[in-house]
Design a protein around this motif. Structure first.
Motif, mmCIF file in Angstrom:
data_model
loop_
_atom_site.group_PDB
_atom_site.id
_atom_site.type_symbol
_atom_site.label_atom_id
_atom_site.label_comp_id
_atom_site.label_asym_id
_atom_site.label_seq_id
_atom_site.Cartn_x
_atom_site.Cartn_y
_atom_site.Cartn_z
ATOM 1 N N ILE A 101 0.850 -1.194 0.000
ATOM 2 C CA ILE A 101 0.000 0.000 0.000
ATOM 3 C C ILE A 101 0.888 1.247 0.000
ATOM 4 N N TRP A 102 0.504 2.203 -0.811
ATOM 5 C CA TRP A 102 1.227 3.480 -0.836
ATOM 6 C C TRP A 102 0.294 4.593 -0.369
ATOM 7 N N SER A 103 0.710 5.272 0.667
ATOM 8 C CA SER A 103 -0.002 6.454 1.134
ATOM 9 C C SER A 103 0.749 7.672 0.595
ATOM 10 N N GLY A 202 8.680 1.102 -6.443
ATOM 11 C CA GLY A 202 8.222 -0.285 -6.593
ATOM 12 C C GLY A 202 6.789 -0.318 -7.093
ATOM 13 N N THR A 203 6.116 -1.437 -6.883
ATOM 14 C CA THR A 203 4.729 -1.563 -7.334
ATOM 15 C C THR A 203 3.815 -1.770 -6.135
ATOM 16 N N PHE A 204 2.530 -1.483 -6.353
ATOM 17 C CA PHE A 204 1.581 -1.491 -5.225
ATOM 18 C C PHE A 204 0.266 -2.165 -5.613
ATOM 19 N N ASP A 205 -0.454 -2.590 -4.572
ATOM 20 C CA ASP A 205 -1.801 -3.140 -4.758
ATOM 21 C C ASP A 205 -2.863 -2.082 -4.483
ATOM 22 N N ILE A 206 -2.534 -1.150 -3.589
ATOM 23 C CA ILE A 206 -3.468 -0.063 -3.265
ATOM 24 C C ILE A 206 -2.660 1.236 -3.187
ATOM 25 N N ILE A 207 -3.157 2.255 -3.881
ATOM 26 C CA ILE A 207 -2.547 3.583 -3.754
ATOM 27 C C ILE A 207 -3.593 4.532 -3.181
ATOM 28 N N LEU A 208 -3.247 5.165 -2.079
ATOM 29 C CA LEU A 208 -4.115 6.164 -1.461
ATOM 30 C C LEU A 208 -3.582 7.538 -1.836
ATOM 31 N N GLY A 241 -9.718 11.148 -2.789
ATOM 32 C CA GLY A 241 -10.542 11.785 -1.761
ATOM 33 C C GLY A 241 -12.014 11.745 -2.144
ATOM 34 N N SER A 242 -12.862 11.932 -1.153
ATOM 35 C CA SER A 242 -14.294 11.757 -1.398
ATOM 36 C C SER A 242 -14.842 12.760 -2.423
ATOM 37 N N GLY A 243 -14.220 13.908 -2.549
ATOM 38 C CA GLY A 243 -14.706 14.891 -3.515
ATOM 39 C C GLY A 243 -13.983 14.836 -4.849
ATOM 40 N N GLU A 244 -13.154 13.826 -5.041
ATOM 41 C CA GLU A 244 -12.326 13.760 -6.252
ATOM 42 C C GLU A 244 -12.805 12.642 -7.178
#
Lengths: 275, 128
Positions: A101-103, A202-208, A241-244
């Motif tokens: 996961i990437w934050s 690297g690579t990710f499964d989830i990007i926040l 984000g919720s507005g995006e």
């Protein structure tokens, strides 16, 4: 702050970070520049401008960029998004696989540590789910704080219930609330400018990437999203984000509703993209 | 119980009463004020019709922890939050162990306060 100074700093920040300050958020830029002046022990924004005009931009650049970014966040900001992340972690994506996961634009790490707490909750419930979180930010002073896993009393109260504070934090006697070792160990931190290449991450499964793109121009958004698609594993998720929205920004994703939250899943066919 | 949400504030600080009254006013809650733990216990003996309780720690006559123990026995179904400047991990642990559901540490901001209130009494929830 006069127009000349506003234009100078807003253009500089847009060029370096892609963050657009315009008339509607002039006061926000002014407040941030006042903070820059204070941290440089200068009496005013005008004094910062004078220094920069005299050729001192390079030495002041990191302070400017640190403070120009928005560090307002909280734990479990927008709780429904974390319910969706939990559902994704429990889906096939999390089976027999360490979820990466990437934050992005992580600020003090509240988002990354929130995900880590979810992983702990799921593990305690008996789910075989494992994850590793990379948290990145452009601002060095923010990253330095984030790495300590320490939060002020006000920060820890934002978004965390008392039982969670008790379960995942301790106090250090100096007024700081420190996240526990298990939740801290899952999170690593790195400096990353969203305008620059992500390949080294690297690579990710989830990007926040929540409430970050709103500060970018349309072209800037497209560029960031395209490059995120390249380092997202097939079937992985981009969460905004919720507005995006990705509407009109990218063809690489399929929008899905998970627990009533819109998330963007990278199509498996798009896996041939070159990072 | 009426649809209008009610809560009891037990705190000896008049400024906290004023802050809380102002902060919750847009939510349409009914706030009932008492100023020490004994008054709080007496109020609950007479009237259990509350959606949540906010409770100070340091008060005259009966302090917060003693009051909390009494209230948890009397009204275990009503969520209680401490609202206090006793801010250590041990303080928090002690109160959650006794039965507090939330813990608001002073100083706090209005947004933090309202978030905690939302945890205690979600505004979407219809009270029957």
């Amino acid at each position: 702050m006069n127009v000349e100074i506003f234009n100078y700093f807003s253009k500089f920040i847009e060029k370096e970070l892609g963050i657009v300050y315009s008339d509607f958020n002039q006061f926000q830029l002014q407040a941030r520049l006042e903070e820059v002046a204070k941290s440089l022990s200068l009496p005013s924004i005008e004094a910062v401008y004078e220094e920069v005009r005299r050729g001192m931009l390079e030495s002041r650049k990191q302070v400017l960029l640190d403070i120009a970014t928005n560090n307002e966040t909280s734990f479990f900001r927008d709780k429904s998004v974390f319910d969706a992340i939990q559902a994704i972690l429990l889906s096939d994506l999390g089976k027999n696989h360490k979820v990466k996961i990437w934050s992005a634009a992580s600020s003090y790490g509240q988002e990354a540590y929130s995900v880590s707490m979810i992983l702990s909750e799921l593990t305690a419930q008996g789910h075989a789910v494992n994850g590793q979180i990379l948290a990145t930010d452009i601002a060095e002073r923010v990253l330095a704080r984030a790495k300590t896993g320490r939060f002020t009393q006000l920060e820890v109260q934002r978004g965390l219930s008392a039982p969670f504070m008790l379960k995942y934090f301790s106090t250090d006697g100096e007024g700081w609330w420190k996240i526990n070792a298990t939740e801290k160990q899952r999170v690593s931190f790195a400096k990353q400018n969203l305008r620059q290449s992500f390949v080294s991450l690297g690579t990710f499964d989830i990007i926040l990437c929540r409430n970050v793109l709103i500060y970018q121009s349309v072209e800037g958004k497209k560029d960031v999203v395209d490059r995120m698609a390249q380092i997202l594993n097939p079937g992985g998720y981009l969460i905004l984000g919720s507005g995006e929205s990705l509407l009109g920004l990218s063809q690489n994703f399929e929008s899905k509703k998970v627990n009533n939250v819109i998330v963007y899943q990278k199509a498996a066919l798009a896996s041939k993209l070159v990072a | 119980m009426s649809a209008k949400k009610r809560f009891l504030l037990i705190d000896d600080s008049k400024s906290i009463h004023a802050f809380v009254r102002e902060a919750v006013s847009p939510l349409g809650f009914e706030m009932v004020s008492v100023f020490d733990g004994a008054q709080g216990v007496a109020k609950i003996q007479a009237d259990k019709n509350f959606d949540f309780i906010l409770l100070d720690w340091e008060m005259p006559v009966m302090d917060g922890p003693t009051t909390l123990k009494e209230l948890v026995k009397m009204v275990p179904h009503i969520p209680i939050s401490m609202i206090t400047s006793k801010n250590s991990f041990e303080n928090l642990k002690e109160m959650i162990t006794i039965g507090a559901k939330e813990y608001i540490m002073k100083p706090f901001t209005k947004d933090i306060f309202l978030e905690k209130i939302q945890t205690l009494c979600p505004v979407e929830t219809k009270v029957s």
